[in-house]
Design an enzyme around this catalytic site. Structure first.
Site, PDB file in Angstrom:
ATOM      1  N   GLU A  67       0.952  -1.140  -0.004  1.00  0.00           N
ATOM      2  CA  GLU A  67      -0.012  -0.143  -0.111  1.00  0.00           C
ATOM      3  C   GLU A  67       0.921   1.081   0.093  1.00  0.00           C
ATOM      4  OE1 GLU A  67      -2.012   0.137   3.801  1.00  0.00           O
ATOM      5  OE2 GLU A  67      -3.743   1.604   3.085  1.00  0.00           O
ATOM      6  N   LYS A 104      -9.585   2.066  -1.309  1.00  0.00           N
ATOM      7  CA  LYS A 104      -9.489   1.513  -0.109  1.00  0.00           C
ATOM      8  C   LYS A 104     -11.119   1.609   0.420  1.00  0.00           C
ATOM      9  CE  LYS A 104      -6.975   1.455   4.150  1.00  0.00           C
ATOM     10  NZ  LYS A 104      -5.783   1.936   4.772  1.00  0.00           N
ATOM     11  N   TYR A 156      -8.521   5.392  13.796  1.00  0.00           N
ATOM     12  CA  TYR A 156      -8.294   5.433  15.004  1.00  0.00           C
ATOM     13  C   TYR A 156      -6.686   4.908  15.332  1.00  0.00           C
ATOM     14  CZ  TYR A 156      -8.801   0.485  13.589  1.00  0.00           C
ATOM     15  OH  TYR A 156      -8.658  -0.615  12.940  1.00  0.00           O
ATOM     16  N   CYS A 186      -4.966  -3.152   3.179  1.00  0.00           N
ATOM     17  CA  CYS A 186      -4.810  -2.968   4.476  1.00  0.00           C
ATOM     18  C   CYS A 186      -6.365  -3.342   5.443  1.00  0.00           C
ATOM     19  CB  CYS A 186      -4.082  -1.650   4.902  1.00  0.00           C
ATOM     20  SG  CYS A 186      -3.205  -1.621   6.663  1.00  0.00           S
ATOM     21  N   SER A 238       1.581  -1.327   7.389  1.00  0.00           N
ATOM     22  CA  SER A 238       1.027  -1.590   8.640  1.00  0.00           C
ATOM     23  C   SER A 238       2.090  -1.843   9.672  1.00  0.00           C
ATOM     24  CB  SER A 238       0.265  -3.125   8.651  1.00  0.00           C
ATOM     25  OG  SER A 238      -0.224  -3.377   9.912  1.00  0.00           O
ATOM     26  N   LYS A 293       0.528  -7.754  17.004  1.00  0.00           N
ATOM     27  CA  LYS A 293      -0.364  -7.573  15.952  1.00  0.00           C
ATOM     28  C   LYS A 293      -0.321  -8.440  14.900  1.00  0.00           C
ATOM     29  CE  LYS A 293      -1.230  -3.210  13.463  1.00  0.00           C
ATOM     30  NZ  LYS A 293      -0.737  -2.297  12.434  1.00  0.00           N
ATOM     31  N   GLY A 314      23.963  10.277  28.015  1.00  0.00           N
ATOM     32  CA  GLY A 314      24.023  10.607  29.622  1.00  0.00           C
ATOM     33  C   GLY A 314      23.758   9.208  30.217  1.00  0.00           C
ATOM     34  N   ILE A 315      24.875   8.753  30.906  1.00  0.00           N
ATOM     35  CA  ILE A 315      24.750   7.595  31.830  1.00  0.00           C
ATOM     36  C   ILE A 315      24.839   7.958  33.322  1.00  0.00           C
ATOM     37  CG2 ILE A 315      25.123   6.007  29.836  1.00  0.00           C
ATOM     38  CD1 ILE A 315      27.869   5.206  31.164  1.00  0.00           C
ATOM     39  N   ILE A 373      19.547   2.076  35.504  1.00  0.00           N
ATOM     40  CA  ILE A 373      18.999   0.984  34.388  1.00  0.00           C
ATOM     41  C   ILE A 373      18.727   1.558  33.006  1.00  0.00           C
ATOM     42  CG2 ILE A 373      16.519   0.947  35.334  1.00  0.00           C
ATOM     43  CD1 ILE A 373      18.523  -2.004  34.152  1.00  0.00           C
ATOM     44  N   SER A 421      19.295   4.359  31.544  1.00  0.00           N
ATOM     45  CA  SER A 421      20.580   4.942  30.465  1.00  0.00           C
ATOM     46  C   SER A 421      21.452   3.817  30.282  1.00  0.00           C
ATOM     47  CB  SER A 421      21.391   5.994  31.186  1.00  0.00           C
ATOM     48  OG  SER A 421      21.768   5.653  32.437  1.00  0.00           O
ATOM     49  N   GLU A 453       7.639   6.872  33.594  1.00  0.00           N
ATOM     50  CA  GLU A 453       8.051   8.144  34.089  1.00  0.00           C
ATOM     51  C   GLU A 453       7.231   9.128  32.849  1.00  0.00           C
ATOM     52  OE1 GLU A 453      12.772   7.635  34.727  1.00  0.00           O
ATOM     53  OE2 GLU A 453      12.249   7.951  32.832  1.00  0.00           O
TER      54      GLU A 453
END
Lengths: 635, 635
Positions: free
Chosen positions: A42, A124, A130, A176, A207, A213, A325-326, A330, A332, A448
Site C-alpha cells: 500500500e 480502499k 483510530y 490493509c 502496517s 499485531k 548521558g549515563i 538502568i 541509561s 515516567e
C-alpha cells in the site's frame, strides 16, 4: 501454477523518486526470476505517514508521474502496487482535490480493472481513523464514493480480472484495513467473494509493527480466508515512518495464506526483499505444508523493533553519532547498550555528569558500563554550575525599576533538583552532542512519561525517546535480554539491575540507603497501563470499582495481593490513585507536548495515538460516589 | 413572538460537572427572563477538544448523567444543548462503544424529537476531519448511520417538532459543520428545509476563532438562510480548548440571521452570557433593522484573541505568574506587553540575560521596557557559565576506557551560539520561573518556527508560545497596536521597533553595525506563508513556476519587485528557496515536535493542524525540470 513475487520493499516516506526506483529494480528482479505477477505494498510510491504533505498538489502530480513509470515497466509481468489515486476534477470533504488510497493493477504498460468501475484503480473501502491512522483526513473512501454515487458500497466491491499466461484470473484487491473488517458493517473480503468468483485475494498494506499485531492478523485473516476458501497474499512494507511525535517500525512479515487460511510461507520481518512463491490455484491443488509464525509479543520482538527502529531513524535523519548521558541507572544503561548494537563504538559517547548527590556506587557503575561497551566516555560534573545557578538565581536582586523595591528569589530543594536535571541535558549533553557531531538520546521510560516523572529540558530532552514505549519492568526485561542474548555477557553490570531505581537529585534519593523513585513499578506500571493502554481506558472510577470488588490486580494484570500489601487502608489507596491520575492528566500532558518522538512498540505509544489536551483534571460523579461510600464505611 | 435565549456560555473542556452547572444557572436566568427557549452550544456538557478522553467509558457515563440533569431542568422551557450521545449497544468503526456528536432538545423534563428517528437526539451529519478537527476519530456521523441503515441520509434529515406556548414549531437542528456544507454532497440546511416545513434553524457550534472565519461564516450562512427563507440562530461557546500542541480561543459571536439571511443581532465576542432575542416567525413578520458585524481580520482581532487566549490559558493551567526573558528585541518586548495586559505587574518578572555579544543598545532597551511596564526586573548575565561550559566541553578529555586513547571535543562558534540560547532558557529562565512560582514564556514567532531559526531547549522553550502564530511583520503590527491602542503611550520604545532584528549570539549579529537575522522578513514571511498556510500548500515547484512567470509576488502577497531586488540571479533565488525549504521540512519539523503549545489565531497554526513527519526533504521532478531549464538558460 502461478509464479508470484512478494515485493516486501523498504518504503521511504515522502520520496516517490526513491520508492519508484526500488519498485522498478524489484520488477526487473521478478522478471529475471520468471515471476508472472509482482506485488508491492500500500502507498508504495509516496509512503503512508506523510502528515499534510497530501495537500501539496505538486507532490500529488509527482506521485502520479512516478506511478506511470511503474505502469510502463509492466510489460510481460503483472504489477500490483499502492499509490495515491487523484481525481483532479472532484474534491474531498475539505474542498481540496480528491485523493484515494488506491490499488493499481498494471499489465503490458496499461492499467487493468477500470471496466465497470469509476476509476482505473481500486479504492480502499475501510479507512482506519483510530490509533495512529489518519486516512479520513486525506482520502475519500469507497464508502463515501458509493454514497455520492447513490449506490450500495457492495456493488463496487468487485474483483479485477487479469489474463496471466493465457488464463483469466480474478483478483480480490484490497488494502490493509479492508482485511480488518470485524468492527465495520462493510466486509470487503466476504463481499468481493460473493460478487466473484475470486481466484486470489491480495491485501497490500502499510502496517506498522506493534506487539502482538501479527498474531492477531493471522487469526483475523485466516478466519476470513477459510470462510471464502480462497488463498490470500498479504504484502506489507518494511522501513520506518513517523507522524512527528511517534516513530513506527514496519516489519513487513508478508504472508501467504492458503485456501484453508493456513500459513504456508512468510517473509522475514524487518528485512527488505523479493520473495518468489509458487501458487497452485486450481481446484485440485495439493495441500502445502504449513509453517509456524513466531510469536511477536515477547522481549525478543521488542528488541528487534527497537534495534531496527533506532537504526533506521538515525539514518533517516542523517545522524551518525550519539551522545548518551549515563547515570549508572538502568534506563541509561539499556539505552547505551541498545545504541551500541546500532553504531560502532567510536560513534557512541557516554557522559557521566555527577553532582554531590550521585553515589560512588552509581558513578562506578557508569564507568564500568562504558568499559564493557568500549565506547567513548567522559565525566563532566555539574556541581560547580549547579551551585553557581542556585546562587545566581537566589542572590541576584529582583527590582521594580519604578519604585526601587526589591526581593530575592527562593530556590527550594525541589527547584534545585530540576536545575540539576536541566544542567545535564540542556547545558552539557546538548553542547557535547553538537561538538561531537551528533544528537543526544532521551532515556525516559513509559512509566515516567505517564506521570511526568521527568524534567522538561532535562532528562525528557533528546532527539528520540527509544525506550519511552516500555514500562519500567520491560526495561529490566530488556536489560537481561541484552546481556544474555545480544551481548552474551554481563555488559550491563548486574548491580545496575539490582539497584533501587533513583534519580539521585537529593539526599532523599540516596541509593546506598535504598532510597529511590516514588513510583512502585510492580504496581504502578500496571495502573498506568490501565489508564493509558487499555482499549476502554480505565479511569479512577474503574480502578476504584475493581478495588472494592477485590478484582483490581486481576483487571490490571499486576501481582495478586499487591494493593493490600502497598496500601494500609482505602484512604491510602485513594490518595495514591488520585495523586497519579492528576499527574497523568496534568503535568504529564504538559511535558509530553514537548517530549521527543517516541519509538513505538506497544499497541499504544505516546504521541499521535494518545491524543490529549492540557485540560483540567476530572473525577467523575461515579468515582466520587464510590469514594464517599468507601470513606464512610471506614469512618 | 418567540422569546429566545442564546446561551453563549464558557465551556470548560473535560468538566461536565462545571459545564452542566453553568447550563443549569443559565436556564434559571432564561426562565426568570421569561424565555420560551434557551440554546446552548455543541458539546456544551463535555467540551469538544478532549483528545482521546472519549475512550473513557466512565467519562461518557458522566456526560450522560449530567445531560439528564439538564433535561430534568427543562420544565416550562425548551432547552436545546449539545452533548455526546452514546449507544451502548453498538460500536463505532474502532470497535469501541458508539458515540454521536448530538443535539438534544428537552422540554418538560423529557427529550423531544425521537419520534420516527433512531435516537432521542439529533446527530451531526457532516464531520470535519480537516484543520484542527478530529470528529471522525471519535464519532459516528449521520452519513455512516444512514449507510448502515441502508437509507439515504436525506431521509434522516428531518426537523424536530416542539410545542411552545400552544403553537407547534418545527426546528431545523444542526451542528456546526452541518452549516458549512459547500464542499459536501449532503446539504443539511437545504434538505431539512425540503423535508420541512421549518420555522427556525438552529446551529449549535463549538467553533474556534481564526482570522476571518466569522466573516466567512456570515457569507456562507446568510446565503443558505436566504435560500431557505427561514431564520437561523447560531450559538457558539466561548473559552479556550486545546489539543495539546495548539490552543484555540472560542469567540462565541452567536448570531441571529433573519429570513433574508441578514444579521439582526449578535453576542459580543469572547464574552460569556445569556442574550434574549425576540423572534417573529410569522409570515407577516416585520423586517428588523440589520446590524453590521465588525471585520475580524485586523490586528485588533488578533490582539483580542491573544489577550483572551493567554489569560484563559493561564487560569486553565493554574498559573498566576510569568517570567519573560527580554533581550531588547521586538518579540520579547511584545510578549512582555501582552502578558502585562493579562497579569498585574507584580506577577510578571522580566529577565535580561546578556553575554558579551549583547550590545549596550539592546540591554538599555530591555531596561527601558521594564521601566515602562513597571513589572519586576532583573539582569542575570550568562557570560560566566557560557565560558565555563565551552571550556568544560572543550577541555574535558573524552577517553576510550579500553585502550586509553583520548581526544578533545571542538566547540565551534555555531555550537557556542546555541549554548548561549540554552543557557538563557533551560538554566536561568526555567530556574527563575520555578523559584518565582510560575512559568516562562516562549517568545518565538511563526517565521522562526517555520524554518527552525530557534534553539531547542533555548528560545524555543516555554509553557506557551503566544506569538508563534504571527509572522514577523504581524509582530511589528502588534507592537504598534499595543503602544497606540492598548497602552496609549510608547511602552515599547520606538527604537526596539526600528532596530534590525538579531539574535545577538555572535559578532556577526551586531545590531549596532546593522547586522542581524538571515531571514529577510518582508519577503520570507510571505514565502513561508505560501509553504504553510496556503490551502493548496505551495512547494518549490509552485514557487519556481511563479518566479519564472513573473507572478511570484502577486501569488505570495509580498511587495512587487522584491524578488528581483533581493536576488541578483535565478541561481541566487534557487539557492535561497532550497535552503529555506530544507529547513522547513527538516530541522524545522524536528524542533516543532518539541515546541511548546502555540496560541492559534490564523487559519492554520503549527501543531495539530499542521501534521508533519520527520521525513526526508523532497524536490519534485517537476521542480527539478524547471530548475534545469532555468539554469541552462543562464549557462
Amino acid at each position: 501454477m502461478l509464479r508470484t513475487a512478494l515485493g516486501q520493499m523498504e518504503v521511504i516516506p515522502g520520496r516517490p523518486d526513491l520508492n519508484s526506483r526500488t519498485i522498478l529494480d524489484m520488477i526487473e528482479e521478478a522478471r529475471a526470476q520468471k515471476a508472472e505477477i509482482v506485488i508491492f505494498p500500500e502507498m508504495a510510491i509516496p509512503g503512508y505517514l506523510l502528515g499534510d504533505t497530501w495537500e501539496q498538489r505538486a507532490f500529488l502530480r509527482d506521485c502520479e508521474e512516478y506511478g506511470k513509470s511503474v505502469v510502463a515497466a509492466s510489460r510481460g509481468i503483472c504489477v500490483l502496487f499502492g499509490n495515491v489515486g487523484v481525481d483532479w476534477n472532484k474534491t474531498g470533504d475539505d474542498g481540496r482535490v480528491r485523493k484515494y488510497n488506491a490499488f493499481f493493477v498494471a499489465q503490458n504498460g496499461r492499467l487493468v480493472g477500470g471496466e465497470k468501475y469509476p476509476y482505473p484503480f481500486r479504492i480502499k473501502t475501510l479507512h482506519p481513523n483510530y490509533r495512529e491512522f489518519d486516512d479520513t483526513r486525506h482520502f475519500y473512501s469507497l464508502r463515501k464514493l458509493a454514497q455520492e454515487m447513490d449506490m450500495a458500497v457492495e456493488e463496487l466491491l468487485q474483483p479485477v480480472a487479469v489474463e496471466i499466461s493465457g488464463r483469466c484470473l480474478k483478483l480480490g484487491c484490497i488494502l490493509c484495513e479492508d482485511g480488518w473488517s470485524e468492527e465495520y458493517n462493510v466486509k470487503p473480503i466476504e463481499t468481493i467473494h460473493r460478487n466473484g468468483p475470486v481466484d486470489l485475494f491480495i491485501n497490500i498494506s502499510a502496517s506498522p509493527f506493534t506487539l502482538g499485531k501479527n498474531n492477531k492478523r493471522n487469526r483475523v485473516f485466516s478466519k476470513q480466508v477459510a470462510a471464502a476458501g480462497v488463498p490470500l497474499l498479504y504484502v506489507n512494507n518494511v522501513g520506518i515512518q513517523n507522524n512527528g511525535k511517534t516513530v513506527y517500525t514496519f516489519d513487513g512479515y508478508s504472508t501467504v495464506y492458503d485456501a484453508d487460511g493456513e500459513i504456508t510461507d512468510y517473509c522475514h520481518p524487518f528485512s527488505a526483499g523479493l520473495k518468489i512463491v509458487e501458487l497452485d490455484l486450481s481446484a485440485s491443488a495439493k495441500k502445502r505444508p504449513c509453517v509456524t509464525v513466531p510469536d511477536d509479543r515477547d522481549i525478543a520482538s521488542i528488541y528487534k523493533a527497537l534495534h531496527y527502529g533506532a537504526s533506521k531513524f538515525l539514518s533517516a535523519i542523517g545522524m551518525k553519532k550519539v551522545v548518551i548521558g549515563i547515570s549508572g541507572g538502568i534506563d541509561s544503561a539499556v539505552s547505551a547498550c541498545l545504541y551500541s548494537t546500532v553504531l560502532e563504538p567510536e560513534n557512541v559517547l557516554l557522559v557521566n555528569m555527577p553532582s554531590v548527590f550521585n553515589s560512588r556506587t552509581t558513578r562506578d557503575l557508569a564507568a564500568g558500563l562504558a568499559q564493557n561497551l568500549g565506547c567513548w566516555y567522559t565525566v563532566m560534573p555539574i556541581q560547580e554550575v549547579f551551585e553557581y545557578t542556585v546562587k545566581q538565581i537566589g542572590r541576584t536582586p529582583v527590582v521594580n525599576p519604578n519604585n526601587n523595591s526589591e526581593f530575592n528569589l527562593n530556590v527550594s530543594s525541589f527547584v534545585s533538583e530540576n536545575i540539576q536535571a536541566r544542567d545535564r541535558s540542556a547545558r552539557i549533553l546538548a553542547g557535547v552532542a553538537a561538538a561531537f557531531g551528533g544528537g543526544f538520546t532521551c532515556n525516559a521510560n513509559k512509566s515516567e512519561m505517564t506521570v511526568g516523572y521527568t524534567t522538561l529540558y532535562g532528562d525528557l530532552a533528546g532527539f528520540l525517546a527509544a525506550l519511552a514505549d516500555l514500562w519500567k519492568h520491560q526495561v529490566y526485561e530488556l536489560a537481561l535480554y541484552l546481556n544474555e542474548h545480544i551481548y552474551g555477557r554481563e555488559v550491563i553490570p548486574r548491580k545496575i539491575i539490582d539497584l533501587v531505581p533513583s534519580a539521585e537529585l537529593s539526599p532523599e534519593q540516596d541509593v546506598d540507603q535504598g532510597k529511590g523513585d516514588p513510583i512502585v513499578y510492580p504496581y504502578h506500571d500496571y495502573l498506568f497501563r490501565a489508564f493509558m493502554e487499555h482499549w476502554n481506558r480505565a479511569t479512577p472510577e474503574d480502578i476504584l470499582t475493581w478495588y472494592t470488588q477485590g478484582v483490581l490486580e486481576e483487571q490490571i494484570g499486576c501481582r495478586p495481593g499487591l494493593a493490600a500489601q502497598l496500601f494500609s487502608s482505602p484512604a491510602a489507596f485513594i490518595e495514591d490513585l488520585e495523586k497519579w491520575w492528576k499527574l497523568y492528566c496534568g503535568m504529564g500532558v504538559a511535558k509530553r507536548i514537548q517530549a521527543p518522538p517516541v519509538l513505538a512498540v506497544s499497541r499504544r505509544a505516546y504521541g499521535f495515538d494518545h491524543r490529549e489536551a492540557q485540560n483540567q483534571v476530572h473525577f467523575t460523579s461515579g468515582y466520587q460516589k464510590l469514594k464517599r461510600e468507601l470513606m464512610k464505611e471506614i469512618g
